[in-house]
Design a protein around this motif. Structure first.
Motif, PDB file in Angstrom:
ATOM      1  N   ALA A 167      -2.751  10.658  -6.797  1.00 33.58           N
ATOM      2  CA  ALA A 167      -3.812   9.997  -7.560  1.00 33.58           C
ATOM      3  C   ALA A 167      -3.440   9.978  -9.039  1.00 33.58           C
ATOM      4  O   ALA A 167      -3.611   8.958  -9.727  1.00 33.58           O
ATOM      5  CB  ALA A 167      -5.144  10.716  -7.351  1.00 33.58           C
ATOM      6  N   ALA A 168      -2.917  11.098  -9.526  1.00 37.35           N
ATOM      7  CA  ALA A 168      -2.523  11.170 -10.934  1.00 37.35           C
ATOM      8  C   ALA A 168      -1.383  10.192 -11.232  1.00 37.35           C
ATOM      9  O   ALA A 168      -1.359   9.548 -12.292  1.00 37.35           O
ATOM     10  CB  ALA A 168      -2.107  12.598 -11.276  1.00 37.35           C
TER      11      ALA A 168
ATOM     12  N   MET B 158      -0.879   4.613  -1.992  1.00 30.17           N
ATOM     13  CA  MET B 158      -2.217   4.775  -1.408  1.00 30.17           C
ATOM     14  C   MET B 158      -2.119   5.101   0.077  1.00 30.17           C
ATOM     15  O   MET B 158      -2.975   5.785   0.620  1.00 30.17           O
ATOM     16  CB  MET B 158      -3.042   3.514  -1.628  1.00 30.17           C
ATOM     17  CG  MET B 158      -3.643   3.471  -3.030  1.00 30.17           C
ATOM     18  SD  MET B 158      -4.855   2.196  -3.217  1.00 30.17           S
ATOM     19  CE  MET B 158      -3.817   0.781  -3.486  1.00 30.17           C
TER      20      MET B 158
ATOM     21  N   LYS C 212      -9.980   8.448 -17.418  1.00 30.88           N
ATOM     22  CA  LYS C 212      -9.529   9.422 -16.413  1.00 30.88           C
ATOM     23  C   LYS C 212      -8.207  10.066 -16.873  1.00 30.88           C
ATOM     24  O   LYS C 212      -8.031  11.277 -16.767  1.00 30.88           O
ATOM     25  CB  LYS C 212      -9.349   8.716 -15.069  1.00 30.88           C
ATOM     26  CG  LYS C 212      -8.516   9.450 -14.040  1.00 30.88           C
ATOM     27  CD  LYS C 212      -9.211  10.689 -13.518  1.00 30.88           C
ATOM     28  CE  LYS C 212      -8.244  11.528 -12.676  1.00 30.88           C
ATOM     29  NZ  LYS C 212      -8.731  12.852 -12.394  1.00 30.88           N
TER      30      LYS C 212
ATOM     31  N   ARG D 244      -0.761   7.327  -9.589  1.00 20.31           N
ATOM     32  CA  ARG D 244      -1.350   5.980  -9.600  1.00 20.31           C
ATOM     33  C   ARG D 244      -2.030   5.719 -10.931  1.00 20.31           C
ATOM     34  O   ARG D 244      -1.922   4.650 -11.515  1.00 20.31           O
ATOM     35  CB  ARG D 244      -2.392   5.839  -8.486  1.00 20.31           C
ATOM     36  CG  ARG D 244      -1.846   5.589  -7.128  1.00 20.31           C
ATOM     37  CD  ARG D 244      -2.918   4.980  -6.232  1.00 20.31           C
ATOM     38  NE  ARG D 244      -4.034   5.885  -5.963  1.00 20.31           N
ATOM     39  CZ  ARG D 244      -3.988   6.875  -5.081  1.00 20.31           C
ATOM     40  NH1 ARG D 244      -2.890   7.100  -4.388  1.00 20.31           N
ATOM     41  NH2 ARG D 244      -5.044   7.643  -4.880  1.00 20.31           N
ATOM     42  N   ASN D 245      -2.743   6.736 -11.397  1.00 21.03           N
ATOM     43  CA  ASN D 245      -3.494   6.581 -12.637  1.00 21.03           C
ATOM     44  C   ASN D 245      -2.576   6.261 -13.814  1.00 21.03           C
ATOM     45  O   ASN D 245      -2.856   5.380 -14.627  1.00 21.03           O
ATOM     46  CB  ASN D 245      -4.273   7.876 -12.902  1.00 21.03           C
ATOM     47  CG  ASN D 245      -5.174   7.771 -14.110  1.00 21.03           C
ATOM     48  OD1 ASN D 245      -5.134   8.600 -14.996  1.00 21.03           O
ATOM     49  ND2 ASN D 245      -5.978   6.719 -14.164  1.00 21.03           N
TER      50      ASN D 245
ATOM     51  N   GLU E 119      -3.798  14.710  -4.574  1.00 17.29           N
ATOM     52  CA  GLU E 119      -4.239  14.806  -5.971  1.00 17.29           C
ATOM     53  C   GLU E 119      -3.124  14.364  -6.930  1.00 17.29           C
ATOM     54  O   GLU E 119      -3.371  13.667  -7.908  1.00 17.29           O
ATOM     55  CB  GLU E 119      -4.636  16.244  -6.313  1.00 17.29           C
ATOM     56  CG  GLU E 119      -5.603  16.878  -5.337  1.00 17.29           C
ATOM     57  CD  GLU E 119      -7.037  16.436  -5.537  1.00 17.29           C
ATOM     58  OE1 GLU E 119      -7.590  16.706  -6.609  1.00 17.29           O
ATOM     59  OE2 GLU E 119      -7.598  15.795  -4.622  1.00 17.29           O
TER      60      GLU E 119
ATOM     61  N   PRO F  76      -9.853   3.868 -16.032  1.00 18.36           N
ATOM     62  CA  PRO F  76      -8.587   4.559 -15.741  1.00 18.36           C
ATOM     63  C   PRO F  76      -8.026   5.291 -16.967  1.00 18.36           C
ATOM     64  O   PRO F  76      -7.457   6.378 -16.826  1.00 18.36           O
ATOM     65  CB  PRO F  76      -7.657   3.421 -15.327  1.00 18.36           C
ATOM     66  CG  PRO F  76      -8.553   2.335 -14.872  1.00 18.36           C
ATOM     67  CD  PRO F  76      -9.785   2.439 -15.720  1.00 18.36           C
TER      68      PRO F  76
ATOM     69  N   TYR G 255       0.836  -1.203   0.000  1.00 19.38           N
ATOM     70  CA  TYR G 255       0.000   0.000   0.000  1.00 19.38           C
ATOM     71  C   TYR G 255       0.867   1.247   0.000  1.00 19.38           C
ATOM     72  O   TYR G 255       0.531   2.246  -0.632  1.00 19.38           O
ATOM     73  CB  TYR G 255      -0.936   0.014   1.212  1.00 19.38           C
ATOM     74  CG  TYR G 255      -1.962  -1.091   1.192  1.00 19.38           C
ATOM     75  CD1 TYR G 255      -2.500  -1.538  -0.021  1.00 19.38           C
ATOM     76  CD2 TYR G 255      -2.400  -1.700   2.365  1.00 19.38           C
ATOM     77  CE1 TYR G 255      -3.434  -2.562  -0.041  1.00 19.38           C
ATOM     78  CE2 TYR G 255      -3.329  -2.714   2.351  1.00 19.38           C
ATOM     79  CZ  TYR G 255      -3.840  -3.152   1.139  1.00 19.38           C
ATOM     80  OH  TYR G 255      -4.763  -4.165   1.112  1.00 19.38           O
TER      81      TYR G 255
END
Ligand SMILES: Nc1ncnc2c1ncn2[C@@H]1O[C@H](COP(=O)(O)OP(=O)(O)OP(=O)(O)O)[C@@H](O)[C@H]1O
Ligand SMILES: [Mg+2]
Lengths: 419, 226
Positions: free
Chosen positions: B82-83, B58, B114, B85-86, B79, B111, B53
């Protein structure tokens, strides 16, 4: 494209939980429909009640006030401080209710930018005589076109018509009470006797019904010329000038200005009818309070649904976040959901509200006082529909905001660990 | 080896405060190079998931430094993570974590949508190609809750592949499957590593699985055994 994605996900959530979404939306529908119905009915009723008096009231009324002159003859005598001058038993001279140089004054006032219309009037007392009965009365000589256009006099004439008055110098519209007392009706003749003893025989072309018995028992209307003839005065003889403005708010300042400029009594509508404003605003406050309460209840419905949703969708939220959707994205998805429900519910509410108010506006409602009103008064003002939908969106936004921000803060690792 | 580092951890420490203060990860350092297929083994409760993790960005509640493609990502905003990870990290969970009401194709495409690099037509084609490669092209239009466990796991793998990430991490991706299906998933990973040069970091309890990877990291009570 990216926005479309959030809408797609939000839409999917709504579709898969259609029943709950509809139930939540119905709360909003109910709130908005009630708001629209209530406010349309309340303001319609307000308009009717206010119109009873306010429509018929000039925004500014000019006339000569009865009273002692401010400068008494004695004041004109050059005062000697040691002497006493005494005049006993001062009496008023014959009352001059005529407005000085009225035609010029009317022309001058018409050029004011605030002024929408200026109507001259000749008011006088008179006796109605029919057979052996003499009745005290008030006669108003009016400019028929102006009176119809700006004071809706025609709405209060039934049976009969106001048009007949404008062409015919021997016509009269009598108060309903007068007609009843003298047992006369349209087509009959009625005899008027002025205070100075002039007498005129006029033909009744209509009856006037204001709804206020004390008015209907005395008031009658003739055209300007007839009134002037009755009291034996020339064309320039005018006793009252009634002014309508573009903006009601200007009534008070303009009245003061006119008093100063023309040395005449000027009464504005606010001073004349102070109590109407308060009644109207209290009725409006009640309407808004009831509607807001309903919308808050609807808001709780949405809040509940969204909370439940988010509880159910914990896994989905964790997946979205794990695969790269930010907290803000997730929040937007749920806000979109809430507001879509709000918008849909609100729109249906507007429609339902319109149907309700339309139905009410078809229900017969007959009152003696208002011959032209046959159904319940409804105000179909578009503004309330805008306010309604704005209410719906604001309420659902706040209802959705809390659960949505919970979803934004939710930590995906917590969900993953729980497996 | 001289190959580029994809993910590198330096002195990672992780504490849990509840129910009692307790250090799960003790000074963990590791480096996974581009194209490597690495497995992580260790007894239950030794901290494998916790480590994964953190590596997958995360979990940000740790001390130490984390680099992705030689860039420090410790301390970035939620934020930004998150980008990252994406775009860079594909994750396959032990339980096939799919959006049940969405179709298989949507699950795989989200994904990429996104990320927004390609238009939806291209994304659709890419997703279908990956699904076909994993032998599940025929279920693309089915809702995710209507497919079998083995299929779900392959859909999750397809989703982790859609943005051509720098690394794919898996937390016991075969733990929930029967031997036939888990052998299937293993061979998929093996294939991707050799033919596509993909970088993989997979937690597993399966010794056979671990044996087929390039390198196995063994953990015990929050440390990596040499
Ligand atoms: N939220 C938490 N709060 C407190 N302790 C936790 C929490 N999550 C995990 N732990 C503890 O941290 C340790 C490591 O857990 P972790 O899930 O990383 O183990 P694991 O190696 O993945 O085990 P498994 O092979 O069973 O999945 C365990 O002792 C666990 O009890
Ligand atoms: Mg684990």
């Amino acid at each position: 494209m990216y926005k479309k994605l959030l809408w797609f996900i939000a839409g999917m959530h709504i579709i898969t939980r259609l029943k709950q979404s509809i139930v939540a939306g119905l709360g909003v529908t109910f709130g908005i429909a009630t708001f629209i119905t209530l406010i349309s009915f309340m303001t319609g009723l307000n308009g009717l009640l206010d119109g009873l008096t306010l429509d018929r009231t000039p925004h500014i009324h000019l006339y000569n006030e009865t009273g002692p002159t401010k400068v008494q003859p004695l004041d004109l005598v050059a005062g000697t401080p040691t002497d006493w001058h005494l005049i006993r038993s001062v009496k008023p001279k014959p009352q001059q209710s005529r407005i000085h140089a009225a035609p010029t004054l009317i022309k001058a006032i018409s050029t004011f930018p605030e002024v929408a219309a200026v109507a001259p009037q000749v008011s006088t007392q008179a006796f109605y005589t029919a057979g052996a009965i003499d009745l005290n009365g008030l006669i108003a000589g009016i400019d028929v076109e102006q009176e119809e256009r700006w004071y809706k006099l025609g709405d209060y004439v039934s049976p009969g018509s106001i048009v007949a008055l404008s062409q015919n110098d021997n016509a009269i519209i009598v108060g309903a009470g007068v007609a009843k007392k003298l047992s006369v009706g349209i087509g009959n003749k009625i005899q008027l006797v002025s205070p100075r003893g002039n007498s005129l025989s006029l033909k009744i072309v209509g009856t006037y019904q204001s709804g206020l018995a004390e008015v209907d028992d005395v008031q009658s209307y003739v055209n300007l010329k007839t009134a002037q003839r009755l009291i034996g005065e020339p064309d320039s003889y005018i006793t009252d000038i009634n002014i309508k403005l573009h903006d009601l708010e200007q009534a008070f300042p303009l009245a003061q200005r006119l008093e100063r400029l023309y040395d005449i009594k000027a009464v504005d509508i606010g001073t004349a009818n102070a109590q109407f404003d308060t009644g109207t605003s209290i009725r409006n406050i009640i309407t808004y309070a009831v509607s807001i309460t309903l919308l808050i209840v609807a808001g709780f419905g949405i809040y509940n649904i969204l909370n439940m949703f988010i509880q159910e969708k914990m896994n989905d939220i964790a997946i979205l976040k794990a695969t790269g959707f930010s907290g803000a994205d997730v929040m937007k998805i749920f806000i979109i959901q809430a507001m879509t429900i709000g918008l849909a519910g609100g729109t249906v509410g507007l429609l339902l509200g319109w149907i309700f108010s339309y139905t009410i506006s078809r229900i017969p409602f007959e009152i003696e006082a208002l011959p032209t009103v046959t159904t319940y008064p409804i105000n179909f003002n578009l503004t309330y529909y805008f306010i309604g939908i704005a209410f719906a969106l604001i309420a659902t936004f706040f209802a959705g905001y809390l659960p949505a921000s919970r979803a934004r803060k939710m930590d995906p690792v917590d969900v993953l660990r729980r497996q | 080896m001289g190959r580029k580092s994809v993910i590198r951890a330096e002195s990672i420490n992780k504490f849990f405060q509840q129910p009692v203060p307790f250090q799960v990860l003790k000074n963990i350092s590791l480096d996974v190079a581009s194209g490597e297929f690495v497995s992580v083994m260790g007894k239950s409760g030794c901290g494998k998931s916790t480590l994964l993790y953190i590596l997958s960005t995360m979990d940000t509640d740790y001390t130490g430094k984390l680099y992705l493609n030689d860039q420090l990502i410790t301390g970035l905003q939620a934020e930004q993570l998150a980008a990252i990870r994406n775009e860079h990290i594909g994750f396959v969970f032990q339980f096939h974590f799919l959006l049940p009401e969405f179709s298989v194709l949507d699950n795989v495409s989200l994904p990429a949508k996104k990320l927004g690099r390609k238009n939806s037509e291209v994304i659709r084609e890419d997703a279908l190609e990956i699904l076909r490669m994993l032998d599940i092209g025929h279920i693309a239009e089915k809702k995710a809750y209507r497919i079998s466990g083995g299929e779900k796991q392959r859909v999750a793998i397809a989703r982790s592949l859609i943005n051509s990430p720098s690394i794919i991490m898996g937390d016991e991706p075969t733990g929930n499957l029967d031997s036939k299906n888990s052998a299937n998933v293993l061979s998929i990973f093996r294939n991707l590593a050799t033919t596509e040069g993909l970088t993989l970091l997979i937690v597993t309890h399966d010794k056979d699985f671990a044996r087929q990877t390039d390198r196995t990291i063994t953990m015990e009570d929050g440390i990596i055994l040499p």
